[in-house]
Each structure stands twice: as structure tokens, then as C-alpha cells.
Design a protein around this motif. Structure first.
Motif, PDB file in Angstrom:
ATOM      1  N   VAL A  88       9.038   8.206  -9.333  1.00  0.00           N
ATOM      2  CA  VAL A  88       8.585   9.421  -8.833  1.00  0.00           C
ATOM      3  C   VAL A  88       8.880  10.091 -10.271  1.00  0.00           C
ATOM      4  O   VAL A  88       8.097  11.028 -10.580  1.00  0.00           O
ATOM      5  N   GLU A  89       9.756  10.080 -10.823  1.00  0.00           N
ATOM      6  CA  GLU A  89      10.397  10.464 -12.252  1.00  0.00           C
ATOM      7  C   GLU A  89       9.087  10.569 -13.177  1.00  0.00           C
ATOM      8  O   GLU A  89       8.773  11.440 -13.761  1.00  0.00           O
ATOM      9  N   ALA A  90       8.433   9.452 -13.242  1.00  0.00           N
ATOM     10  CA  ALA A  90       7.204   9.277 -14.206  1.00  0.00           C
ATOM     11  C   ALA A  90       5.932   9.301 -13.502  1.00  0.00           C
ATOM     12  O   ALA A  90       4.892   9.105 -14.082  1.00  0.00           O
ATOM     13  N   ARG A  91       5.894   9.943 -12.308  1.00  0.00           N
ATOM     14  CA  ARG A  91       4.676  10.109 -11.591  1.00  0.00           C
ATOM     15  C   ARG A  91       3.723   8.987 -11.617  1.00  0.00           C
ATOM     16  O   ARG A  91       2.716   9.001 -12.031  1.00  0.00           O
ATOM     17  N   ASP A  92       4.633   7.871 -11.366  1.00  0.00           N
ATOM     18  CA  ASP A  92       3.585   6.321 -11.353  1.00  0.00           C
ATOM     19  C   ASP A  92       2.783   6.372 -10.193  1.00  0.00           C
ATOM     20  O   ASP A  92       3.297   5.677  -9.147  1.00  0.00           O
ATOM     21  N   VAL A  93       1.703   6.849 -10.371  1.00  0.00           N
ATOM     22  CA  VAL A  93       0.824   6.931  -9.045  1.00  0.00           C
ATOM     23  C   VAL A  93       0.559   5.478  -8.457  1.00  0.00           C
ATOM     24  O   VAL A  93       0.895   5.313  -7.195  1.00  0.00           O
ATOM     25  N   PRO A  94       0.188   4.631  -9.052  1.00  0.00           N
ATOM     26  CA  PRO A  94      -0.224   3.213  -8.650  1.00  0.00           C
ATOM     27  C   PRO A  94       1.075   2.721  -7.948  1.00  0.00           C
ATOM     28  O   PRO A  94       0.899   2.140  -6.839  1.00  0.00           O
ATOM     29  N   TRP A  95       2.025   2.653  -8.561  1.00  0.00           N
ATOM     30  CA  TRP A  95       3.395   2.174  -7.625  1.00  0.00           C
ATOM     31  C   TRP A  95       3.692   3.002  -6.474  1.00  0.00           C
ATOM     32  O   TRP A  95       3.834   2.357  -5.294  1.00  0.00           O
ATOM     33  N   LEU A  96       3.454   4.418  -6.206  1.00  0.00           N
ATOM     34  CA  LEU A  96       3.892   5.074  -5.230  1.00  0.00           C
ATOM     35  C   LEU A  96       3.136   4.697  -4.434  1.00  0.00           C
ATOM     36  O   LEU A  96       3.293   4.605  -2.941  1.00  0.00           O
ATOM     37  N   VAL A  97       1.577   4.873  -4.512  1.00  0.00           N
ATOM     38  CA  VAL A  97       0.541   4.357  -3.406  1.00  0.00           C
ATOM     39  C   VAL A  97       1.079   2.844  -2.908  1.00  0.00           C
ATOM     40  O   VAL A  97       0.847   2.947  -1.636  1.00  0.00           O
ATOM     41  N   ALA A  98       1.342   2.149  -3.874  1.00  0.00           N
ATOM     42  CA  ALA A  98       1.553   0.678  -3.212  1.00  0.00           C
ATOM     43  C   ALA A  98       2.636   0.680  -2.380  1.00  0.00           C
ATOM     44  O   ALA A  98       2.832   0.017  -1.528  1.00  0.00           O
ATOM     45  N   ILE A  99       3.686   1.340  -2.743  1.00  0.00           N
ATOM     46  CA  ILE A  99       5.114   1.346  -2.098  1.00  0.00           C
ATOM     47  C   ILE A  99       4.883   1.583  -0.565  1.00  0.00           C
ATOM     48  O   ILE A  99       5.337   1.253   0.514  1.00  0.00           O
ATOM     49  N   VAL A 100       3.895   2.668  -0.425  1.00  0.00           N
ATOM     50  CA  VAL A 100       3.611   3.142   1.001  1.00  0.00           C
ATOM     51  C   VAL A 100       3.007   1.835   1.793  1.00  0.00           C
ATOM     52  O   VAL A 100       3.439   1.593   2.852  1.00  0.00           O
ATOM     53  N   THR A 101       2.045   1.364   0.975  1.00  0.00           N
ATOM     54  CA  THR A 101       1.302   0.225   1.776  1.00  0.00           C
ATOM     55  C   THR A 101       2.197  -0.800   1.888  1.00  0.00           C
ATOM     56  O   THR A 101       2.019  -1.575   2.870  1.00  0.00           O
ATOM     57  N   VAL A 102       2.969  -1.222   0.945  1.00  0.00           N
ATOM     58  CA  VAL A 102       3.713  -2.175   1.389  1.00  0.00           C
ATOM     59  C   VAL A 102       4.995  -2.260   2.219  1.00  0.00           C
ATOM     60  O   VAL A 102       5.250  -3.020   3.103  1.00  0.00           O
ATOM     61  N   THR A 103       5.718  -1.145   2.277  1.00  0.00           N
ATOM     62  CA  THR A 103       6.538  -0.799   3.253  1.00  0.00           C
ATOM     63  C   THR A 103       6.054  -0.648   4.328  1.00  0.00           C
ATOM     64  O   THR A 103       6.679  -1.432   5.569  1.00  0.00           O
ATOM     65  N   ALA A 104       4.751  -0.261   4.784  1.00  0.00           N
ATOM     66  CA  ALA A 104       4.224  -0.032   6.124  1.00  0.00           C
ATOM     67  C   ALA A 104       3.828  -1.279   6.589  1.00  0.00           C
ATOM     68  O   ALA A 104       4.230  -1.749   7.709  1.00  0.00           O
ATOM     69  N   THR A 105       3.268  -2.138   5.499  1.00  0.00           N
ATOM     70  CA  THR A 105       2.836  -3.457   6.185  1.00  0.00           C
ATOM     71  C   THR A 105       4.113  -4.343   6.443  1.00  0.00           C
ATOM     72  O   THR A 105       3.904  -5.091   7.608  1.00  0.00           O
TER      73      THR A 105
END
Lengths: 394, 506
Positions: free
Chosen positions: B457-474
């Protein structure tokens, strides 16, 4: 056993504190109290439609609520904190509420920067002439004014009643405005997700078929996403994150709970005889939905809405605690707590905001549970019957 | 059972697809301009996030052939510096679509094309045979001749054979042969790069790719396997973004590209192949990061869940049986308070207690303990309610009437039947628990998913942020699935109810 001393329709404290066994009582369908308006009941009686007559929905609910001691306390506390948030400017601020300055009387310069002839207490003291007077808010500190010389002051030191935080901002002022942040998010969010949830849930339950399949899927997908994670990510991705984008992100997943409950309830109500009777009488679908189905199905939405405010308050303060997504100066209880982590001995930065969050969430939970008991008599009846049976057998 | 399990698993598939759409919607939430940086980096980033592509259906996908035709058209109409630079970048992959048409162009356009192709010739190692010191006209003639001589080299099958031979054996001759076709070899190179495991072979392929695109990172065969792997990740990510520039869409591929060459197509191809891209914070692949971080988080969640069962089952039985007695009251009050205190306050209090008590030794257990406190309350309350419900059933009364001891009735008749809802609860509690771990990990600085996400979040790491939503939801979806399967193993009648059971929104 205290069976005799306790009227059966009044649940014990523990009953109020416990979760219901969900969807266990489908067999009890006919014990559902029908919350219909007087007019509907009267018409049904005239047409000899078999409807259990009952007073209006809200009246019953409030009658039930009033008898809950804990719920009453909770409701009062919630109302109090909401009021504090609503009238935050009267409780904390640097500019006076009313003042006589330069032979003009200014009313409520506290509310806007422009109408105030001076910007702070210090400035007022410097400029005032002997004949000037002013009525100040309870605490003469604004939530966002920093004073690095006075950082981490413990309570009652100087004129900071509850101390200051790491940037020397007054804790009391920030608590008061934190209540505003929390409750704005809570109430706006609750309204939004309750409306979305009721509309979608009712549509799915009433029409069934493809619509139902679609909404069910949507609920399943969205309820799998952890709210906190989604909110965190949305707030981090949006260029201008604010309290309202936060609310949006919460609503995105939270409506599913309401929709799920309303859908099941609508589904049940539709199978009732009085709906069949209304159909037979040629009442239009829209009218059936509005007059016969919704008043009965709305109860779970009210309960879920109350719990939902608590959830939103929790998420908002968690985000504040993680320092993500809220604009820099926003007063937030969670943000204050995160400041308390920086200094081990700064107990006042832990205790006061922690207590605020706890009291708010606990009160809302109490009210929610009381509401659920009041609106879902099946649970109460079932619980009352448990009270005796195993005892008798042992 | 197997039939039930299969049906239940199939039922989860559309949900997972829905999740991918949701996570995709998140990526399109971000306006390109919001990422910061100057105009050039902004263009690159918007390209990397496919902001230029349509959402779901691309009626005219642009492959290497189409791109070459467009560039040629632009250059034919007049001088166009941008198109020239673009042609030099695309290089060899565009040659089969440019050189045959060179003769049909007006003279000045032909010269412009020839001029912009000069860097390509240098990349190909043709500096010796380029006409020196004379006009553009000769340059144009040179390219016509070049095409006459080398048409056969620019065929997909021969290039891919050459690449696989080079990967296996190396050798200067093969290297120069591949260098001659420039970027035309890229599809074959990346195909091979995905397959080979050996670091030296990977290094060879990366060298080729790096040479023909004049981009980094480059490696040598002597480099450590770790840095070669790193470079390979970066190159595969690059290929994922820029593939369409170097691959022609012909025939059936063109039809397929109408779906794959879209924002959603690109995104889902990536998610469903298990590749989640590269973190923009430190260039590590998301998958690698997840492999490192996820076990920490999942283990603490599992511990908390097991602990919740260990506590809630006995407490639920006792409090339900002794309903209204002091034990019940105390348990309910404790559960209610634990339930209403926010997670971060719990954690912070626990951390302070541990610091005060000098319990730094048990540091590793604290996060799990904090998570347990948060998760146990709903379980206790739920367990009590379901036990109460079962106690009211006729068969329990019968069991008591037949003279069963309290312990036996509770154990045999009540507990077994009161467990179903509690098992299901662990599935529905999973999303909440996953959210809570974020707070817990931040407080205790546990290097798990949450900790990593907050750094992202601090680094605005978009790929990780989007991935984490996918992964936690999965993870939640799979958790609910697992809970259902366990419940079905224990309670056969649930299997029969499947139709009606899923018909109700969970």
C-alpha cells in the motif's frame, strides 16, 4: 429453576447475547407474527382472508425494545455518541461560538473559517479589546491543530483534558471529531447497503428464476471477499481516497448480508396463505410485494443494518489504525490508537479511543440483538420451550 | 459422497470466475494518470495495465501484422518520427509484412522506412553489409535485396527449430542465425524460456531476447541461478505485456485474439494460469512472494480456528446445559466483550502484556493467540445456540427418558448433531479472519500476507494489491467449500439436500 419467576415472552440476558440457530425453524412457519398495517388487517378481515392480526410493525418492535434493559442502555449510548459527532463543533474548536468583537456580534464563527474575524484562541486573545466577549466551545482546541512542543502530553496537563497525541493535537477534540467520522461512515454506509440489500434481496426472492440465480451468485462472490482487505485495496488504489470512498468500498461487500436475509424471508412469505389469497383476489404483483411481502421481510434488514453500523465503525477504525486510506487530517479513533503504539507509556492514546470504539460497537451489538429478538419471535418461543424440556427429563 | 463432492466443487467454479471479474474491475478502477511519473512512464504503465485495450471484446485486435501495416501506412503519408521509432523497436517481427510491400511505396516513403530500419540492421549484425556513405536510395535497395535473400529464414517453423537447437547446444553459428531474424524469433524464444529449467539455457535465451529488443535485464551463463530466475521472471512479464507486438494474429488466432486481446482476456489468462504478474515494488513475482508469505498467515488462521473449536465445543455444551446459571452468564458476558473489542485493541493489549511480562520468547505464538481471541467469541455463542436447539429435540428427551447419563447423552446425541452449524461457521468466518490477520500481522510485525500488503500500500504496488484481493477471496471460497465437504462427510443427510441447500444463498 426460575421458570415461574420469568415470564416466558421475556428472554433472559443470555438469550439476548446469543446467536440464533439459523434457519432451524422452518417448521414453525406459522408462528411467524405478521407485521401488517391496520388497514391491511382490516381489509383481510372483511374479505375473510386468514391473517393473524397484529399491530403495526414499529409499535411492536419498540414495545419489545423498551423492555430490554441492556438494549435501552445501548441505544442511549449510541444516540449520545452520535449526538457528540453531530455537534462536534460545539464541543471542541478554536474559534468561539458567539463573540462580540469590534462592536459586531458574530454568531457561530466556529462553523466557518471565513466568517470569523480571527482564526484561533491565541489570535483572539491578542486582538481583543476589554469590552469584547466570546463564548467558546467546551474545549478550545481544534482536532487538526498541531503543536509539536506539546506532543504526548498526559491528561489534565495544561488545558488538554485528555492529553495530546504525537503531533501535539488535543485528544478530546480528536475523539469528538472521530465520533463524527465513525458515525458518518456508519450511518451513510448502513443506509446505502440496507437499500441495495433490500431491493436486490426482495427482487431475487420475489421473482426467482434467472434473477434469483444471478443475485445469489453475486452474493456468493462478494461475500467471499474479506471486507477489510477490499476496503484497504480500494482506498490504496484510488487517487483521492476519502470517507465516502471508504463507505463505498464497505457497501460493496456488506449489502450481501442484508440481501441474503431478505431474500430468504421473502421466499418464505410468498408461500404463505395470505399471499395466495391476495393473488386469488386479483391483487397486482407490485401491490402484493409492497403491502404483504415487504413489511414481513424487512425485519432482518433492520437487524443486519444495526450490526452493519458496528461493522463499518470497526472497519473505519481498523483502517485508521493501519493508517491507510483516510485523508491525512481526518480525526479517527483508530488513527489515535496507532499513535499510542509509538510510546509505551502513552496509555491515554490507547484507553480513550479504545473505549470509544468498544462502547460504540458493544452498544450497537446490544441494540441489534435486542432488535433481532423483538422482530423474530420464533427464536424466543423456541428458546422458552428449551428452558423446560431438558430439565423435566433429567 | 464422490458425486456430492464433484457437484459441490463444480458449483464453486462460477463463483471463482465471478471473483476474477471482480478483481478485474478493481484494476480498471485506477485511472492511468493517477500513477504519477512523467508522460513516458505513464504511457508505459498504461500499456502494462492494458488501458488501451477494450474491456471484453476486441473487434480489431492488433498483432504484429496489423501493427506493421499501420506503421507503413503512417510512414507512407508523411514523415512520422514516432512511427519510425516504433518500427525500429518492433524490428524483425515486422519485416515479413514491410519488406514485400516496400516496392509499392512511393520513393520518399521507401527511403523513410529504410532509414528507420537501420538500427534493426545493426542489431542483426549487418553493419558490414550495409551500404556505407551513400544515399537512402541504396539503403532501400539493400532492404529489398535482403528480403529476396532471406525470405526463407523468416518462417515460424524454421525459427522455432533453430531456437530449440540453440537452447540445447548453444554455439556461435546458431546464435548469428537467430540474431539475423531479430525480434521475429521472440515467440519461439519465450516458448522455449517457459519450458526450460536449466539456468544456463535460460541465460542463453534471455541474451537473445535482450539483444533483439535492446532491453534489460541481461544475464550471462555464469550468473547465479537466482539472478537468472529473477531476470526470467522480468522477461516473461515483459512478454505478457508486449507479446502482441511481435506475434501476428492469423486465421483462427485472429478470432481468438478478439477475446484474448482485451483487458479482461489478458487479466484472466494471467490469473487462471496461476501467474499473477510482477510486483512493481521490488520486481519479484507475485507468485514467489505468495509462496513465501501465505504459509505464515494460513498457519496462524488454522491455529486460531482449531483453538476456537477446542474452546467453543466444551464451553458451548456446558453453558447450554447450565442455561441461566452463573457459568452461562459469565461465559456470555466474556464472549460479548471479546466480540465487541476491536481486533487492534486486543492485539495492542496483548503486545503490551507480553512486553511487560517479558514473554518475548513466546513471540511466535502471540499472533495466533490474538487471532484466537477475536475468532473464538462467535464460535462459542453459535455453539451454545445450536446445542440449546438440539437439547429441545425429541430424541434427546427420549435418550434421557431411557436413562442415559448426562455425559453420554451430551456426547452421543447432542454434540454430534450440534456440530454441523459450527463447522459451517468456520467457512463463513474465514473472510473476517483473513481481514483480521492484516491487523494482527501489522501489530506483531509478522511477515505474512497482511504485512506484505501494507508495505505494498505504501508503495502503491498495484499488481500485489489486486492479487491479494483475488487470493484472499479464493481462499475464502475454498474454505467454505472445504467446510461443506467436511460437514457432508460427517452428516450424510446433507448430501441429499444439496439442491435445496445451495439454492439458498449462503
Amino acid at each position: 429453576m426460575s421458570d415461574e419467576s420469568k415470564p416466558p415472552d421475556r428472554p433472559s440476558l443470555i438469550e439476548r447475547l446469543s446467536y440464533p440457530p439459523s434457519e432451524k425453524h422452518e417448521a414453525d412457519r406459522h408462528s411467524v407474527v405478521l407485521l401488517l398495517s391496520r388497514k391491511t388487517v382490516a381489509r383481510a378481515a372483511r374479505l375473510a382472508v386468514p391473517v393473524l392480526p397484529y399491530a403495526t410493525a414499529l409499535g411492536v418492535t419498540f414495545a419489545q425494545l423498551r423492555r430490554h434493559r441492556f438494549a435501552r442502555m445501548g441505544a442511549l449510548l449510541v444516540a449520545l455518541i452520535a449526538m457528540v459527532g453531530l455537534f462536534a463543533e460545539l464541543l471542541a474548536g478554536e474559534r468561539p461560538l458567539i463573540c462580540n468583537y469590534d462592536s459586531h456580534i458574530y454568531i457561530l464563527p466556529a462553523l466557518s473559517k471565513k466568517s470569523s474575524p480571527f482564526q484561533s484562541t491565541v489570535e483572539y486573545e491578542a486582538k481583543r479589546s476589554p469590552s469584547d466577549w466570546a463564548v467558546f466551545p467546551l474545549v478550545r482546541h481544534a482536532p487538526e491543530t498541531e503543536d509539536h512542543a506539546a506532543a504526548f502530553l498526559p491528561p489534565m496537563r495544561g488545558d488538554h483534558v485528555l492529553g495530546t497525541d504525537g503531533q501535539g493535537r488535543d485528544v478530546f477534540a480528536r475523539l469528538v471529531f472521530g465520533a463524527r467520522t465513525a458515525f458518518t461512515a456508519g450511518f451513510v454506509g448502513m443506509l446505502a447497503f440496507a437499500i441495495i440489500g433490500v431491493v436486490l434481496g426482495a427482487t431475487a426472492g420475489f421473482f426467482g428464476g434467472l434473477v434469483d440465480a444471478f443475485v445469489t451468485r453475486l452474493i456468493e462472490v462478494l461475500s467471499a471477499v474479506p471486507s477489510l482487505v477490499l476496503v484497504l485495496v480500494v482506498q490504496a488504489l484510488l487517487p483521492q481516497a476519502s470517507t465516502y470512498t471508504l463507505v463505498f468500498a464497505i457497501v460493496l461487500t456488506r449489502w450481501t448480508e442484508v440481501a441474503r436475509l431478505v431474500r430468504v424471508e421473502v421466499h418464505k412469505v410468498i408461500g404463505q396463505d395470505y399471499v395466495l389469497a391476495a393473488r386469488a383476489l386479483g391483487v397486482s404483483e407490485w401491490r402484493i410485494l409492497r403491502r404483504h411481502v415487504m413489511p414481513n421481510a424487512i425485519a432482518p434488514a433492520i437487524v443486519a443494518g444495526t450490526f452493519g453500523i458496528a461493522t463499518i465503525v470497526l472497519i473505519e477504525s481498523s483502517l485508521g489504525f493501519l493508517r491507510v486510506g483516510l485523508p491525512k487530517d481526518t480525526a479517527s479513533w483508530g488513527e489515535m490508537l496507532s499513535q499510542g503504539r509509538l510510546r509505551f507509556d502513552a496509555w491515554w492514546l490507547m484507553a480513550f479511543p479504545g473505549l470509544c470504539v468498544f462502547l460504540t460497537v458493544a452498544s450497537l451489538n446490544l441494540v441489534g440483538e435486542a432488535l433481532r429478538d423483538a422482530l423474530d419471535p420464533r427464536l424466543r418461543d423456541a428458546a422458552a420451550s428449551h428452558d423446560r424440556e431438558p430439565k423435566r427429563s433429567s | 459422497m464422490l458425486r456430492y463432492a464433484l457437484r459441490r466443487i463444480l458449483w464453486a467454479v462460477p463463483t471463482l470466475i465471478g471473483l476474477s471479474v471482480l478483481a478485474f474491475a478493481l484494476t480498471s478502477l485506477i485511472p492511468a494518470g493517477a500513477l504519477g511519473g512523467d508522460k513516458a512512464t505513464e504511457a508505459t504503465r498504461s500499456r502494462q495495465m492494458f488501458l488501451g485495450l477494450p474491456y471484453f471484446l476486441n473487434s480489431s485486435p492488433v498483432g504484429a501484422d496489423e501493427l506493421a501495416a499501420q506503421l507503413l501506412k503512417r510512414m507512407a503519408t508523411g514523415p512520422d518520427a514516432e512511427a519510425e521509432a516504433e518500427l525500429a523497436r518492433v524490428g524483425g517481427a515486422a519485416l515479413p509484412y514491410i519488406l514485400p510491400r516496400l516496392d509499392q511505396l512511393p520513393l520518399d516513403a521507401r527511403e523513410r522506412v529504410a532509414r528507420s530500419l537501420t538500427p534493426v540492421a545493426l542489431r542483426m549484425g549487418l553493419e558490414g553489409s550495409l551500404p556505407t556513405g551513400r544515399g537512402l536510395r541504396d539503403l532501400a535497395a539493400f532492404w529489398s535485396h535482403f528480403w529476396d535473400d532471406h525470405t526463407l529464414d523468416f518462417t515460424t517453423s524454421s525459427v522455432s527449430r533453430a531456437v530449440s537447437r540453440y537452447t540445447e547446444h548453444g554455439g556461435d553459428d546458431r546464435f548469428h542465425a537467430l540474431r539475423l531474424v531479430d525480434t521475429f524469433a521472440l515467440p519461439a524464444i519465450f516458448e522455449e524460456l517457459k519450458k526450460t529449467q536449466e539456468p544456463a539455457r535460460r541465460a542463453r535465451l534471455i541474451q537473445l531476447a535482450s539483444l533483439s529488443t535492446s532491453l534489460g535485464p541481461n544475464v550471462t551463463e555464469q550468473d547465479a541461478a537466482f539472478s537468472i530466475d529473477r531476470a526470467r521472471d522480468r522477461w516473461l512479464e515483459w512478454w505478457y505485456v508486449y507479446r502482441s507486438d511481435f506475434t501476428p494474429f492469423e486465421g483462427s488466432e485472429r478470432l481468438l485474439a478478439a477475446i484474448t486481446e482485451t483487458r479482461y482476456g489478458k487479466w484472466s489468462a494471467r490469473v487462471f494460469s496461476g501467474e499473477l504478474g510482477v510486483s512493481s515494488r521490488d520486481g519479484e513475482t507475485i507468485v514467489r512472494k505468495l509462496r513465501r508469505r501465505a504459509p505464515v498467515t494460513l498457519v496462524s488462521i488454522l491455529l486460531a480456528l482449531l483453538g476456537s473449536y477446542a474452546i467453543s465445543i466444551p464451553v458451548g455444551l456446558v453453558t447450554a446445559r447450565r442455561r441461566g446459571e452463573p457459568v452461562d452468564f459469565v461465559a456470555a458476558a466474556v464472549a460479548f466483550i471479546a466480540y465487541s473489542i476491536p481486533a487492534f485493541v486486543h492485539c495492542e493489549l496483548l503486545r503490551r502484556l507480553a512486553l511487560l511480562g517479558g514473554m518475548v520468547d513466546s513471540w511466535a505464538l502471540l499472533p495466533a493467540a490474538a487471532l484466537l481471541i477475536v475468532s473464538v467469541a462467535p464460535f462459542v455463542r453459535y455453539q451454545r445456540a445450536t446445542v440449546l436447539d438440539v437439547l429441545g429435540q425429541d430424541y434427546v428427551r427420549t435418550a434421557f427418558a431411557k436413562g442415559g447419563t448426562t455425559a453420554r447423552v451430551m456426547w452421543v446425541h447432542v454434540l454430534r448433531n450440534a456440530l454441523v452449524p459450527t463447522i459451517a461457521l468456520s467457512g463463513t468466518q474465514l473472510p473476517a479472519l483473513l481481514g483480521t490477520t492484516f491487523v494482527v500481522e501489522e501489530v506483531f510485525a509478522v511477515p505474512g500476507l497482511g504485512y506484505e500488503t501494507l508495505r505494498a500500500v505504501e508503495a502503491r504496488d498495484v499488481p500485489w494489491l489486486v492479487a491479494i484481493v483475488t487470493v484472499t477471496a479464493t481462499i475464502s471460497v475454498l474454505g467454505i467449500l472445504l467446510a461443506d465437504l467436511v460437514a457432508a462427510v460427517l452428516y450424510p443427510h446433507l448430501r441429499a439436500q444439496f439442491g435445496s441447500h445451495v439454492g439458498r444463498a449462503r
